[in-house]
Scaffold this active site. Structure first.
Site, mmCIF file in Angstrom:
data_model
loop_
_atom_site.group_PDB
_atom_site.id
_atom_site.type_symbol
_atom_site.label_atom_id
_atom_site.label_comp_id
_atom_site.label_asym_id
_atom_site.label_seq_id
_atom_site.Cartn_x
_atom_site.Cartn_y
_atom_site.Cartn_z
ATOM 1 N N ASP A 74 55.206 -48.206 34.636
ATOM 2 C CA ASP A 74 56.283 -47.665 35.476
ATOM 3 C C ASP A 74 57.199 -48.779 35.987
ATOM 4 O O ASP A 74 56.863 -49.973 35.898
ATOM 5 C CB ASP A 74 55.713 -46.867 36.652
ATOM 6 C CG ASP A 74 54.859 -47.709 37.597
ATOM 7 O OD1 ASP A 74 54.093 -48.560 37.101
ATOM 8 O OD2 ASP A 74 54.982 -47.526 38.823
ATOM 9 N N GLU A 129 52.181 -47.862 39.512
ATOM 10 C CA GLU A 129 51.816 -49.092 40.216
ATOM 11 C C GLU A 129 52.792 -49.380 41.342
ATOM 12 O O GLU A 129 52.434 -50.016 42.327
ATOM 13 C CB GLU A 129 51.776 -50.274 39.240
ATOM 14 C CG GLU A 129 51.189 -51.549 39.814
ATOM 15 C CD GLU A 129 52.184 -52.430 40.558
ATOM 16 O OE1 GLU A 129 51.748 -53.320 41.300
ATOM 17 O OE2 GLU A 129 53.411 -52.232 40.396
#
Ligand SMILES: [Zn+2]
Length: 359
Positions: A74, A129
């Protein structure tokens, strides 16, 4: 939107550009996870598993050691910095170029090209994350399938400018609650002042000498600090409660339990009415004395630095897997509009890891 089929024959810089051009802001990683899973499933030397939008691929060669290469897929929200752009100075610009699609590109290159590694390999691609810790995909895998993460050593390919950062310090937040007795401030002797009762705690903090232990050759630097204080009822009231919020950043030679015990011990005779653990993330050993880590250091060169801040490296620590951070991105550029990465560093990082895993 980029072509949705991930081409593992691209080189590291081209693969990074492809990944940057494939948006995957936290919470919207599904399509990228699909593309990574499909591409890895074409590689006969890997077993591929999936949990949510987390993809784990493994070799099963029966080698004496197993190592993990992990990275999050991400990014923070795009800031007018997609698609990517490669300039004449060899800089690749775009959201996620440093944090950490260049690292993910290196993982994919190693997965595609190192088919007979000298150590068994586990590749972990995880989501979320960049958002709240309870959403973190690595944490979800660790909770649901801890066996997928079993290894002797782990490398997290978060941007570290091509330097090795070992382990990470733990962080513990404790509320130290002081008690008193309310009274009118005109007749203060009728009560007992909880703010004054915090004085021994503050004196102890001001005089505290943090440890600087050397672990696996890295010098850590602890800290025990008040980060907040709350107390007081009204301007004419002797307060009956005061809370000092203390943050203990501790080196990885202490377990989570030992860190809590240390805070109790430091303030044992300070008249604290109640200790409340508010938040706690354990430390991670650098594990540089492990043979796999030694070989890794020989292959990548340079000297390792300790990691003072808390990172996902510690999630491996929690599983008993020593871990380091080593990736091509520049951490200073993470989350910035002008985020970019030096393409030569992507190639360098890939070459070093390949040499570790093949010689
Ligand atoms: Zn990152």
């Amino acid at each position: 939107m980029a072509e949705s089929t991930l081409d593992l024959t691209l080189d590291g810089p081209a693969l990074t550009a492809w990944l940057v051009d494939f948006p995957s802001v936290s919470g919207e990683e599904k399509e990228l996870a699909d593309a990574i899973e499909s591409a890895l499933r074409t590689l006969p030397h890997l077993t591929v598993d999936r949990h949510g939008n987390n993809v784990v691929a493994r070799t099963n060669l029966g080698r004496a050691e197993r190592v993990v290469l992990a990275g999050h897929i991400d990014t923070v929200p795009i800031a007018d910095n997609v698609p990517s752009r490669l300039d004449e100075d060899g800089l690749l610009w775009g959201c996620g170029s440093s944090d950490m699609k260049s690292g993910v590109a290196v993982q994919l290159r190693i997965a595609a090209t190192v088919r007979e590694p000298n150590r068994d390999l586990t590749f972990v691609f995880y989501d979320n994350e960049e958002v709240a810790a309870d959403l973190n995909g690595l944490g979800h895998i660790a909770a649901a399938h801890p066996d997928w993460l079993t290894a002797d050593f782990a490398v997290l390919l978060e941007g570290s400018n091509g330097e090795v950062e070992g382990g990470c310090q733990g962080t513990l937040r404790v509320f130290l609650r002081m008690e008193g007795e309310r009274a009118h401030s005109a007749r203060s002797w009728m009560g007992s002042n909880a703010i004054h009762a915090a004085a021994p705690v503050l004196e102890r903090l001001a005089a505290y000498e943090p440890r600087k232990p050397v672990i696996d050759g890295l010098e850590y630097h602890e800290g025990l600090n008040a980060v907040r204080i709350e107390g007081g009822v009204a301007n004419n009231v002797i307060p009956d409660a005061c809370t000092v919020v203390v943050n203990y950043r501790y080196a990885p030679d202490l377990s989570a339990e030992q860190a809590i015990a240390h805070v109790h011990e430091v303030f044992a005779d300070c008249g604290v009415a109640e200790f409340i653990v508010d938040d706690h993330s354990g430390a991670a050993m650098p594990g540089l004395s492990h043979p796999a880590a030694k070989a890794f250091m020989d292959a990548v060169g340079g000297t390792a630095e300790p990691k003072f801040g808390w990172t996902d490296v510690a999630r491996f620590g929690g599983l008993g897997v020593p871990a380091v951070n080593y990736g091509p991105g520049d951490p200073i550029l993470a989350h910035k509009r002008n985020e970019h990465v030096k393409v030569e560093r992507i190639t360098h990082c890939e070459d070093r890891l390949r040499s570790w895993l093949t010689t």
